[in-house]
Design a protein around this motif. Structure first.
Motif, PDB file in Angstrom:
ATOM      1  N   ARG A  10     -20.612 -64.307  18.527  1.00  0.00           N
ATOM      2  CA  ARG A  10     -20.130 -63.243  19.404  1.00  0.00           C
ATOM      3  C   ARG A  10     -20.466 -61.877  18.789  1.00  0.00           C
ATOM      4  O   ARG A  10     -20.303 -61.679  17.592  1.00  0.00           O
ATOM      5  CB  ARG A  10     -18.625 -63.384  19.569  1.00  0.00           C
ATOM      6  CG  ARG A  10     -18.079 -62.543  20.646  1.00  0.00           C
ATOM      7  CD  ARG A  10     -16.610 -62.827  20.846  1.00  0.00           C
ATOM      8  NE  ARG A  10     -16.203 -62.111  22.025  1.00  0.00           N
ATOM      9  CZ  ARG A  10     -15.449 -62.594  22.959  1.00  0.00           C
ATOM     10  NH1 ARG A  10     -14.982 -63.811  22.858  1.00  0.00           N
ATOM     11  NH2 ARG A  10     -15.134 -61.868  23.998  1.00  0.00           N
ATOM     12  N   VAL A  11     -20.950 -60.962  19.626  1.00  0.00           N
ATOM     13  CA  VAL A  11     -21.252 -59.603  19.177  1.00  0.00           C
ATOM     14  C   VAL A  11     -20.452 -58.614  20.030  1.00  0.00           C
ATOM     15  O   VAL A  11     -20.060 -58.926  21.144  1.00  0.00           O
ATOM     16  CB  VAL A  11     -22.766 -59.279  19.265  1.00  0.00           C
ATOM     17  CG1 VAL A  11     -23.567 -60.170  18.329  1.00  0.00           C
ATOM     18  CG2 VAL A  11     -23.283 -59.408  20.680  1.00  0.00           C
ATOM     19  N   GLN A  12     -20.242 -57.434  19.479  1.00  0.00           N
ATOM     20  CA  GLN A  12     -19.541 -56.380  20.199  1.00  0.00           C
ATOM     21  C   GLN A  12     -20.421 -55.788  21.285  1.00  0.00           C
ATOM     22  O   GLN A  12     -21.649 -55.784  21.165  1.00  0.00           O
ATOM     23  CB  GLN A  12     -19.196 -55.217  19.254  1.00  0.00           C
ATOM     24  CG  GLN A  12     -18.072 -55.448  18.311  1.00  0.00           C
ATOM     25  CD  GLN A  12     -17.867 -54.183  17.496  1.00  0.00           C
ATOM     26  OE1 GLN A  12     -18.507 -54.009  16.469  1.00  0.00           O
ATOM     27  NE2 GLN A  12     -17.001 -53.300  17.961  1.00  0.00           N
ATOM     28  N   ASP A  13     -19.779 -55.215  22.306  1.00  0.00           N
ATOM     29  CA  ASP A  13     -20.510 -54.413  23.282  1.00  0.00           C
ATOM     30  C   ASP A  13     -21.083 -53.228  22.512  1.00  0.00           C
ATOM     31  O   ASP A  13     -20.388 -52.585  21.737  1.00  0.00           O
ATOM     32  CB  ASP A  13     -19.555 -53.932  24.371  1.00  0.00           C
ATOM     33  CG  ASP A  13     -20.263 -53.141  25.454  1.00  0.00           C
ATOM     34  OD1 ASP A  13     -21.094 -52.268  25.116  1.00  0.00           O
ATOM     35  OD2 ASP A  13     -19.972 -53.369  26.635  1.00  0.00           O
ATOM     36  N   GLN A  14     -22.342 -52.925  22.707  1.00  0.00           N
ATOM     37  CA  GLN A  14     -23.004 -51.913  21.902  1.00  0.00           C
ATOM     38  C   GLN A  14     -22.984 -50.511  22.511  1.00  0.00           C
ATOM     39  O   GLN A  14     -23.461 -49.564  21.895  1.00  0.00           O
ATOM     40  CB  GLN A  14     -24.450 -52.335  21.633  1.00  0.00           C
ATOM     41  CG  GLN A  14     -24.530 -53.673  20.937  1.00  0.00           C
ATOM     42  CD  GLN A  14     -25.664 -53.765  19.987  1.00  0.00           C
ATOM     43  OE1 GLN A  14     -25.432 -53.993  18.822  1.00  0.00           O
ATOM     44  NE2 GLN A  14     -26.886 -53.589  20.428  1.00  0.00           N
TER      45      GLN A  14
END
Length: 89
Positions: A10-14
């Protein structure tokens, strides 16, 4: 065209992240899909992205591909955003 990459975590909204934070956010986040790894090994490819902001997505995509022996000839984008400088620059 081949959907050769997958997101591994999972990655953060950029949208609100700085360039450095975007690079850190995506560091190690992509991997080559196993069904494409053998087909694309030693096949030079071009990575395509819809929009380039800081280049962190393209950079991570290239890292993931090259780590599996898939040479990247270059990258292509449909659009690029204007570089916003901080008020102190």
């Amino acid at each position: 065209m081949a959907p050769a990459l997958r997101v591994t975590r999972r990655v953060q909204d950029q949208a609100e992240l700085s360039a450095a934070a975007r690079m850190a956010n995506l560091d190690g986040a992509f991997a080559v899909r196993s069904r494409w790894a053998e087909t694309l090994t030693d096949q030079p490819i071009v990575v395509v992205d819809d929009v380039m902001t800081t280049g962190s997505t393209l950079s991570e995509a290239c890292r993931a591909l090259e780590s599996r022996g898939i040479p990247v000839l270059g990258c292509a984008v449909v659009a690029a955003t204007r570089l916003r400088l901080s008020s102190g620059s």
